[in-house]
Design an enzyme around this catalytic site. Structure first.
Site, PDB file in Angstrom:
ATOM      1  N   LYS A   1     -23.462 -16.372   2.890  1.00 42.42           N
ATOM      2  CA  LYS A   1     -23.019 -15.678   1.766  1.00 42.42           C
ATOM      3  C   LYS A   1     -23.942 -14.465   1.767  1.00 42.42           C
ATOM      4  O   LYS A   1     -23.318 -13.228   1.263  1.00 42.42           O
ATOM      5  CB  LYS A   1     -24.012 -16.367   0.473  1.00 42.42           C
ATOM      6  CG  LYS A   1     -23.816 -15.798  -0.813  1.00 42.42           C
ATOM      7  CD  LYS A   1     -24.855 -16.421  -1.882  1.00 42.42           C
ATOM      8  CE  LYS A   1     -26.274 -15.630  -1.694  1.00 42.42           C
ATOM      9  NZ  LYS A   1     -27.102 -16.064  -2.847  1.00 42.42           N
TER      10      LYS A   1
ATOM     11  N   ASP B   1     -21.699 -17.174  -4.464  1.00 42.41           N
ATOM     12  CA  ASP B   1     -23.105 -17.670  -5.167  1.00 42.41           C
ATOM     13  C   ASP B   1     -22.804 -18.499  -6.169  1.00 42.41           C
ATOM     14  O   ASP B   1     -21.795 -18.977  -6.281  1.00 42.41           O
ATOM     15  CB  ASP B   1     -23.656 -16.478  -5.629  1.00 42.41           C
ATOM     16  CG  ASP B   1     -23.208 -15.675  -6.882  1.00 42.41           C
ATOM     17  OD1 ASP B   1     -21.901 -16.278  -7.175  1.00 42.41           O
ATOM     18  OD2 ASP B   1     -23.604 -14.722  -7.318  1.00 42.41           O
TER      19      ASP B   1
END
Length: 331
Positions: free
Chosen positions: A201, A219
């Site tokens: 991420k 996320d």
């Protein structure tokens, strides 16, 4: 029909000739209505029933009279093709709603974005943006941060939470950049994920916004909305990333991430989404999970959509909302 014994008719019928006399003429002049057979009665009854049923039975796909209509699409599961078309339409409409979508972390270079993204775990971007100015003023380069006193770094980043673990990560990645990458943030996924505290991420945030390399940032907001919109049924970030990547062209990945995250932070909240104020409600299969009353839903909107300051102290020029206040400043 059975005839009685001794009747002349039986003999005449057998010979094929009509019997002479008054009786025959009378029968010819006055014909009795033929008696309905059981087969004929059954056929007519069936026809009446069929006609009545046809008049009362709704056309396929239409609700029966007096019953509420089923939700659109409830008759059969959505096909893969229909889902992809709907998903791409959501992306196009989000692009119109958030033409200014951007990363909500303040940064001036790849190193600052990398550190800020690591600090953003388990806290808001606003809190990070209010913390990093002092951090980068004291330690502007990887070499500076790698040589810092840990306790001093901990004190600077304390407001972001988990400050000891985060200090270890940002000092560790700074040392790795200094020792293994000549003090520069690498522009490849396989290199970034070798740094302490950096996962996929974080790597995609840096690649997409500092290097222009397309990537999907999964996320908590992206994960929640991808499931609500039925783009995926998984709760594993890596699987979600892989599944969503098959829906959209690669060139859209970075901006798609910004738009979805913007929407999740402003309208499609975790606990109480503002369904009644959502501009893409007509495309959402989960409509109704939150507040559907338009007036009440508008009160749930956040940041610029609700008339409040954004998360960046230094937002892009096209951002329509107010900048976030600096740390300690009143709003």
């Amino acid at each position: 029909m059975k005839t009685g014994p001794g009747r002349a008719a039986s003999g005449s019928a057998a010979s094929g000739k009509a019997a002479p006399g008054k009786a025959v003429g009378k029968a010819a002049s006055k014909k009795a209505a033929p008696r309905k057979t059981s087969a004929e009665t059954s056929t007519k009854a069936t026809a009446k029933t069929s006609t009545k049923a046809t008049a009362e039975t709704p056309v396929a796909g239409e609700p029966a009279a007096g019953t509420p209509a089923s939700p659109k699409g409830a008759a059969k599961p959505e096909s893969r093709l229909a889902m992809v078309r709907r998903a791409r339409k959501i992306n196009r409409e989000l692009a119109e709603v958030y033409p200014y979508a951007h990363p909500e972390l303040d940064f001036r270079n790849p190193f600052e974005l990398l550190v800020a993204t690591v600090l953003s775990a388990q806290t808001t971007d606003l809190r990070v943006n209010q913390t990093t100015p002092a951090l980068f003023a004291a330690y502007p380069t990887p070499e500076d941060l790698a040589a810092a006193v840990p306790e001093e770094v901990e004190e600077l980043i304390r407001p972001t939470g988990f400050f000891r673990a985060k200090t270890k990560s940002i000092m560790g990645l700074s040392a790795a950049l200094r020792d293994d990458f000549g003090g520069e943030v690498p522009g490849r996924l396989e290199d970034l994920v070798t740094l302490p505290g950096v996962g996929r991420k974080t790597a995609f945030v840096v690649l997409g916004n500092a290097f222009g390399v397309p990537g999907i940032t999964v996320d908590t907001h992206f994960m929640r909305l991808a499931r609500r919109w039925k783009w995926t049924a998984s709760d594993d970030p890596v699987k979600i990333e892989a599944e969503v990547a098959t829906i959209f062209p690669k060139s859209e990945w970075t901006m798609l991430s910004h738009r979805v995250i913007f929407h999740g932070r402003r309208i499609c909240h975790a606990r109480k989404p503002a369904c009644g104020a959502c501009p893409i409600a007509h495309l959402c299969p989960s409509y109704g999970e939150g507040e559907t009353d338009p007036e009440k839903a508008r009160k749930l909107l956040k940041y610029e959509k609700g008339g409040f300051p954004g998360q960046r102290l230094n937002p892009p020029p096209d951002y329509p909302g107010r900048p976030a206040p600096s740390r300690g400043a009143s709003t």
